[in-house]
Design a protein around this motif. Sequence first.
Motif, PDB file in Angstrom:
ATOM      1  N   ALA A 165       0.879  -1.180   0.000  1.00  0.00           N
ATOM      2  CA  ALA A 165       0.000   0.000   0.000  1.00  0.00           C
ATOM      3  C   ALA A 165       0.912   1.226   0.000  1.00  0.00           C
ATOM      4  O   ALA A 165       1.262   1.765   1.052  1.00  0.00           O
ATOM      5  N   ALA A 166       1.293   1.628  -1.192  1.00  0.00           N
ATOM      6  CA  ALA A 166       2.335   2.657  -1.351  1.00  0.00           C
ATOM      7  C   ALA A 166       1.739   4.053  -1.459  1.00  0.00           C
ATOM      8  O   ALA A 166       0.520   4.245  -1.366  1.00  0.00           O
ATOM      9  N   ASN A 167       2.639   5.028  -1.666  1.00  0.00           N
ATOM     10  CA  ASN A 167       2.182   6.377  -2.025  1.00  0.00           C
ATOM     11  C   ASN A 167       2.710   6.672  -3.429  1.00  0.00           C
ATOM     12  O   ASN A 167       3.467   5.883  -3.994  1.00  0.00           O
ATOM     13  N   SER A 168       2.320   7.791  -3.965  1.00  0.00           N
ATOM     14  CA  SER A 168       2.578   8.040  -5.402  1.00  0.00           C
ATOM     15  C   SER A 168       4.065   8.159  -5.734  1.00  0.00           C
ATOM     16  O   SER A 168       4.456   7.976  -6.883  1.00  0.00           O
ATOM     17  N   SER A 169       4.894   8.390  -4.700  1.00  0.00           N
ATOM     18  CA  SER A 169       6.346   8.501  -4.996  1.00  0.00           C
ATOM     19  C   SER A 169       6.972   7.110  -5.185  1.00  0.00           C
ATOM     20  O   SER A 169       8.007   6.943  -5.834  1.00  0.00           O
ATOM     21  N   LEU A 170       6.374   6.103  -4.585  1.00  0.00           N
ATOM     22  CA  LEU A 170       6.921   4.722  -4.548  1.00  0.00           C
ATOM     23  C   LEU A 170       8.257   4.665  -3.809  1.00  0.00           C
ATOM     24  O   LEU A 170       8.997   3.681  -3.929  1.00  0.00           O
ATOM     25  N   LEU A 171       8.560   5.683  -3.022  1.00  0.00           N
ATOM     26  CA  LEU A 171       9.875   5.713  -2.349  1.00  0.00           C
ATOM     27  C   LEU A 171       9.788   5.399  -0.867  1.00  0.00           C
ATOM     28  O   LEU A 171      10.700   5.689  -0.105  1.00  0.00           O
ATOM     29  N   GLY A 172       8.641   4.818  -0.457  1.00  0.00           N
ATOM     30  CA  GLY A 172       8.521   4.386   0.940  1.00  0.00           C
ATOM     31  C   GLY A 172       7.736   5.388   1.770  1.00  0.00           C
ATOM     32  O   GLY A 172       7.472   6.517   1.351  1.00  0.00           O
ATOM     33  N   GLY A 173       7.379   4.934   2.952  1.00  0.00           N
ATOM     34  CA  GLY A 173       6.566   5.800   3.839  1.00  0.00           C
ATOM     35  C   GLY A 173       6.422   5.099   5.167  1.00  0.00           C
ATOM     36  O   GLY A 173       7.384   4.498   5.658  1.00  0.00           O
ATOM     37  N   GLY A 174       5.203   5.098   5.709  1.00  0.00           N
ATOM     38  CA  GLY A 174       4.981   4.417   6.981  1.00  0.00           C
ATOM     39  C   GLY A 174       4.215   3.128   6.744  1.00  0.00           C
ATOM     40  O   GLY A 174       4.239   2.566   5.647  1.00  0.00           O
ATOM     41  N   GLY A 175       3.528   2.668   7.751  1.00  0.00           N
ATOM     42  CA  GLY A 175       2.645   1.500   7.633  1.00  0.00           C
ATOM     43  C   GLY A 175       3.286   0.330   6.905  1.00  0.00           C
ATOM     44  O   GLY A 175       4.470   0.038   7.072  1.00  0.00           O
ATOM     45  N   VAL A 176       2.475  -0.306   6.085  1.00  0.00           N
ATOM     46  CA  VAL A 176       2.973  -1.504   5.384  1.00  0.00           C
ATOM     47  C   VAL A 176       4.064  -1.120   4.386  1.00  0.00           C
ATOM     48  O   VAL A 176       5.043  -1.835   4.190  1.00  0.00           O
ATOM     49  N   ASP A 177       3.946   0.067   3.809  1.00  0.00           N
ATOM     50  CA  ASP A 177       4.972   0.594   2.890  1.00  0.00           C
ATOM     51  C   ASP A 177       6.312   0.699   3.615  1.00  0.00           C
ATOM     52  O   ASP A 177       7.354   0.242   3.127  1.00  0.00           O
ATOM     53  N   GLY A 178       6.256   1.257   4.809  1.00  0.00           N
ATOM     54  CA  GLY A 178       7.490   1.410   5.603  1.00  0.00           C
ATOM     55  C   GLY A 178       8.074   0.060   5.995  1.00  0.00           C
ATOM     56  O   GLY A 178       9.286  -0.144   5.915  1.00  0.00           O
ATOM     57  N   ALA A 179       7.190  -0.883   6.341  1.00  0.00           N
ATOM     58  CA  ALA A 179       7.671  -2.223   6.760  1.00  0.00           C
ATOM     59  C   ALA A 179       8.390  -2.921   5.603  1.00  0.00           C
ATOM     60  O   ALA A 179       9.454  -3.534   5.782  1.00  0.00           O
ATOM     61  N   ILE A 180       7.808  -2.816   4.401  1.00  0.00           N
ATOM     62  CA  ILE A 180       8.419  -3.478   3.232  1.00  0.00           C
ATOM     63  C   ILE A 180       9.756  -2.822   2.882  1.00  0.00           C
ATOM     64  O   ILE A 180      10.776  -3.485   2.712  1.00  0.00           O
ATOM     65  N   HIS A 181       9.747  -1.489   2.810  1.00  0.00           N
ATOM     66  CA  HIS A 181      11.002  -0.793   2.450  1.00  0.00           C
ATOM     67  C   HIS A 181      12.076  -0.992   3.507  1.00  0.00           C
ATOM     68  O   HIS A 181      13.253  -1.124   3.192  1.00  0.00           O
ATOM     69  N   LYS A 182      11.660  -1.054   4.764  1.00  0.00           N
ATOM     70  CA  LYS A 182      12.646  -1.262   5.848  1.00  0.00           C
ATOM     71  C   LYS A 182      13.301  -2.641   5.715  1.00  0.00           C
ATOM     72  O   LYS A 182      14.513  -2.807   5.880  1.00  0.00           O
ATOM     73  N   LYS A 183      12.485  -3.630   5.336  1.00  0.00           N
ATOM     74  CA  LYS A 183      13.002  -5.010   5.260  1.00  0.00           C
ATOM     75  C   LYS A 183      13.905  -5.183   4.025  1.00  0.00           C
ATOM     76  O   LYS A 183      14.899  -5.887   4.063  1.00  0.00           O
ATOM     77  N   VAL A 184      13.530  -4.505   2.926  1.00  0.00           N
ATOM     78  CA  VAL A 184      14.331  -4.696   1.696  1.00  0.00           C
ATOM     79  C   VAL A 184      15.508  -3.728   1.664  1.00  0.00           C
ATOM     80  O   VAL A 184      16.605  -4.065   1.239  1.00  0.00           O
ATOM     81  N   GLY A 185      15.251  -2.495   2.078  1.00  0.00           N
ATOM     82  CA  GLY A 185      16.359  -1.533   2.115  1.00  0.00           C
ATOM     83  C   GLY A 185      16.525  -0.772   0.812  1.00  0.00           C
ATOM     84  O   GLY A 185      15.612  -0.698  -0.017  1.00  0.00           O
ATOM     85  N   LYS A 186      17.725  -0.239   0.587  1.00  0.00           N
ATOM     86  CA  LYS A 186      17.907   0.737  -0.502  1.00  0.00           C
ATOM     87  C   LYS A 186      17.766   0.135  -1.898  1.00  0.00           C
ATOM     88  O   LYS A 186      17.444   0.830  -2.849  1.00  0.00           O
ATOM     89  N   LEU A 187      17.944  -1.170  -2.010  1.00  0.00           N
ATOM     90  CA  LEU A 187      17.775  -1.803  -3.349  1.00  0.00           C
ATOM     91  C   LEU A 187      16.377  -1.521  -3.895  1.00  0.00           C
ATOM     92  O   LEU A 187      16.191  -1.209  -5.062  1.00  0.00           O
ATOM     93  N   LEU A 188      15.383  -1.642  -3.028  1.00  0.00           N
ATOM     94  CA  LEU A 188      13.989  -1.434  -3.483  1.00  0.00           C
ATOM     95  C   LEU A 188      13.785   0.038  -3.829  1.00  0.00           C
ATOM     96  O   LEU A 188      13.184   0.371  -4.859  1.00  0.00           O
ATOM     97  N   LYS A 189      14.301   0.917  -2.996  1.00  0.00           N
ATOM     98  CA  LYS A 189      14.116   2.357  -3.225  1.00  0.00           C
ATOM     99  C   LYS A 189      14.770   2.765  -4.547  1.00  0.00           C
ATOM    100  O   LYS A 189      14.181   3.484  -5.355  1.00  0.00           O
ATOM    101  N   GLU A 190      15.978   2.241  -4.807  1.00  0.00           N
ATOM    102  CA  GLU A 190      16.688   2.558  -6.066  1.00  0.00           C
ATOM    103  C   GLU A 190      15.900   2.025  -7.269  1.00  0.00           C
ATOM    104  O   GLU A 190      15.755   2.696  -8.273  1.00  0.00           O
ATOM    105  N   TYR A 191      15.348   0.822  -7.121  1.00  0.00           N
ATOM    106  CA  TYR A 191      14.569   0.220  -8.224  1.00  0.00           C
ATOM    107  C   TYR A 191      13.303   1.055  -8.473  1.00  0.00           C
ATOM    108  O   TYR A 191      12.974   1.408  -9.600  1.00  0.00           O
ATOM    109  N   CYS A 192      12.630   1.410  -7.386  1.00  0.00           N
ATOM    110  CA  CYS A 192      11.363   2.165  -7.503  1.00  0.00           C
ATOM    111  C   CYS A 192      11.594   3.578  -8.024  1.00  0.00           C
ATOM    112  O   CYS A 192      10.739   4.140  -8.707  1.00  0.00           O
ATOM    113  N   ALA A 193      12.754   4.131  -7.746  1.00  0.00           N
ATOM    114  CA  ALA A 193      13.048   5.505  -8.186  1.00  0.00           C
ATOM    115  C   ALA A 193      13.019   5.602  -9.711  1.00  0.00           C
ATOM    116  O   ALA A 193      12.789   6.665 -10.280  1.00  0.00           O
TER     117      ALA A 193
END
Length: 174
Positions: free
Chosen positions: A21-49
């Motif tokens: 359940a992301a936000n329009s930036s796809l770069l992470g946030g809180g809630g389930v978005d935050g949990a997923i990004h926290k577990k995967v780390g910067k690889l996911l953020k770089e891919y989503c960017a």
Amino acid sequence: MRIELHFGDITEFNTDCIVNAANSSLLGGGGVDGAIHKKVGKLLKEYCAKLNGCLTGEAKLTLGFNLKANFIIHTVGTRISFNNVEPTFEDCENLKQSYQSCLEIASKEKFNEIVFPNISKGVYGFPIDLASKISLRTIFKFLEKNEYPKKVIFCCFNIENLESYINEIKENYE
Ligand code: APR
């Protein structure tokens, strides 16, 4: 029944794909978005960017990286701006489209299983019972016409959401 209700942390599922359940930036946030990004780390953020964001109701597929899930489908639900404001018809249509977009990707990729969190029911403030009604109706209709995904799992993170789905299924699908 091709729909199951589970209770727990969506980042722990060993499955074809989990939905974020992301936000329009796809770069992470809180809630389930935050949990997923926290577990995967910067690889996911770089891919989503590189995905140029995501519109409300749209969905985008990424790898699951180090998660037990092979893939992640990121979708942006409907934000209900102010508390106690009833969702508009457009808000309901946008939430329905979020589920529909995720199911279309799962069908195209022939995923056997897709795991949904309770999209828009947290920070985005969508009324829980109405969101349960919309999500179940959308999924049941989709599964009637499509072989894939073979199974849809709702991953609840609190009892209130689990009870909401159980009540809706008892009232309208049994
Ligand atoms: N596993 C499963 N469900 C979870 C988890 C988790 N680890 N963490 C939170 N949840 C549940 C919440 O309890 C809620 O029922 O997911 C549901 C959705 O809540 P949010 O994550 O707040 O998502 P949403 O309401 O769609 O709001 C999206 O919040 O986190 C930000 O970046 C996100 O801006 C976006 C907005």
